[in-house]
Write an enzyme that holds these catalytic residues in place. Structure first.
Site, PDB file in Angstrom:
ATOM      1  N   ASP A  19       0.848  -1.193   0.000  1.00 49.44           N
ATOM      2  CA  ASP A  19       0.000   0.000   0.000  1.00 49.44           C
ATOM      3  C   ASP A  19       0.880   1.238   0.000  1.00 49.44           C
ATOM      4  OD1 ASP A  19      -2.535   1.487   0.408  1.00 49.44           O
ATOM      5  OD2 ASP A  19      -1.589   2.018   2.307  1.00 49.44           O
ATOM      6  N   ASP A  31      -1.971   1.311   7.519  1.00 52.84           N
ATOM      7  CA  ASP A  31      -1.463   1.077   6.168  1.00 52.84           C
ATOM      8  C   ASP A  31      -1.203  -0.402   5.902  1.00 52.84           C
ATOM      9  OD1 ASP A  31      -1.598   3.788   5.698  1.00 52.84           O
ATOM     10  OD2 ASP A  31       0.492   4.159   6.257  1.00 52.84           O
ATOM     11  N   GLU A  35      -1.567  -1.022  -5.623  1.00 52.63           N
ATOM     12  CA  GLU A  35      -2.792  -0.335  -6.008  1.00 52.63           C
ATOM     13  C   GLU A  35      -2.624   0.311  -7.375  1.00 52.63           C
ATOM     14  OE1 GLU A  35      -3.578   3.135  -3.475  1.00 52.63           O
ATOM     15  OE2 GLU A  35      -1.862   2.471  -2.318  1.00 52.63           O
TER      16      GLU A  35
END
Ligand SMILES: [Zn+2]
Length: 373
Positions: free
Chosen positions: A187, A350, A271
């Protein structure tokens, strides 16, 4: 595979002056070509084609030796193509109903590179780069250039130093994807630079933070100086040098990180940060870390290709809100660093998002037969 190899150039004073002149002339030509396009667009609403511009500036190159005498024909073509691309993008956005900004004029100090085709105005022989109108410039060949990469050449100036990059196909085929091994989710962190699904948090190392601090100080000093005074120029150079140093430190750190990841893991889930996803999934633009992230993902991609590691981009919407244990959506404020759920999951915010990113690969329709552990 397409690769770029960059080397340091050591021009002597005379060669450096010639290189400076080439950049200045390139900049002038770029701006004149841009003006030409703007004028035509203003009067007719039409776009000028690349061949039409080349026609015009080919003549100019011969007639105005004072202005364009040191420019190589292929370099000029590359320059006009670059501009053509900028305009194509402008018209595309106009058609889409956006309000795009007109391509802008470039100040000479911001014009930093000139392109060649290898063997045409620019050629590497041994550890010398012969550049048309410049001479034989010494190259620090810290490693060999694959023959296939001697194709597209870019000579550039960064913070007072000169570099040459060779781009082309290095002749290697991408490795077969590994079918066993570990998987990891990453992330783009809110509080740290990155978070891994295995609980690791990656932050900017201390020496990078120290350089960033120095940079902020230098930038403040620059802002206090009178523009274009000699102190201002001195200060500006210092800011440039620090910028270059930080870029190098960052690059170095990311090279090591991406190398390690692609060697150790068979699958890396990240992502998707293509613009349309960014707009939807991010509460605000994290501009500073965006730059790092872009560099990180391009390095990850090409290193993965070589190592047979698969990189999967997933839609990261709600990954920071959802619980990685039970899926319960739990709204969190930006300042909230810890994820604690009623199901008992306790994680860094996170890291929780990174686990969710990895989970999306497993649950989504995927043909990857990687053993996700
Ligand atoms: Zn939960």
């Amino acid at each position: 595979m397409q690769r770029t190899y960059q080397y340091r150039l050591y021009p002597d004073q005379e060669q450096e002056d010639a290189l400076d002149t080439i950049l200045r002339q390139s900049c002038l030509l770029y701006n004149e070509a841009l003006e030409h396009r703007r004028d035509v667009y203003k009067h007719t609403g039409q776009s000028v084609s690349y061949p039409a511009q080349w026609e015009r500036f080919r003549e100019d190159r011969k007639a105005r030796l004072e202005d364009f005498g040191l420019l190589n024909a292929t370099s000029v073509q590359q320059l006009l193509r670059r501009l053509n691309k900028a305009f194509a993008a402008f018209f595309r956005r106009l058609k889409d109903g956006d309000k795009p900004g007109f391509p802008r004029f470039k100040p000479a100090q911001r014009f930093r590179s000139v392109e060649y085709r290898h063997g045409d105005g620019c050629q590497l022989t041994g550890d010398r780069l012969r550049v048309q109108h410049v001479g034989e410039v010494k190259v620090q060949l810290h490693r060999d250039v694959p023959q296939g990469c001697l194709k597209h050449v870019v000579v550039s100036r960064k913070a007072g130093k000169w570099f040459v990059s060779f781009q082309g196909d290095d002749g290697n085929e991408p490795a077969e994807p590994r079918t066993d091994g570990k998987a990891i989710g990453i992330d783009m962190g809110l509080h740290s630079l990155m978070a891994f699904s295995d609980g690791t948090l990656i932050d900017n190392p201390r020496w990078l933070r120290r350089s960033l601090k120095k940079l902020r100080k230098a930038q403040r000093a620059l802002a206090r100086k009178t523009r274009f005074s000699s102190r201002w120029w001195q200060c500006k150079r210092r800011v440039e040098v620090l910028h270059a140093k930080i870029a190098n430190q960052r690059k170095d750190g990311l090279h090591k990180l991406t190398h390690q990841l692609t060697e150790e893991y068979a699958l890396v889930a990240v992502e998707d940060i293509s613009p349309q996803f960014m707009l939807k999934s991010r509460p605000f633009a994290l501009s500073a870390s965006d730059a790092s992230w872009n560099l990180f993902s391009s390095m990850l991609d090409y290193k993965a290709e070589r190592a047979g590691c698969v990189v999967v981009e997933v839609d990261a919407r709600h990954t920071s809100q959802a619980c990685s244990g039970c899926g319960h959506i739990q709204k969190k404020r930006l300042s909230q660093r810890w994820h604690s759920c009623r199901c008992g999951v306790q994680l860094d915010r996170d890291v929780n998002a990174a686990v969710n990113i990895l989970k999306r690969v497993r649950s989504g329709p995927t043909e990857l037969n990687v053993a996700c552990s």
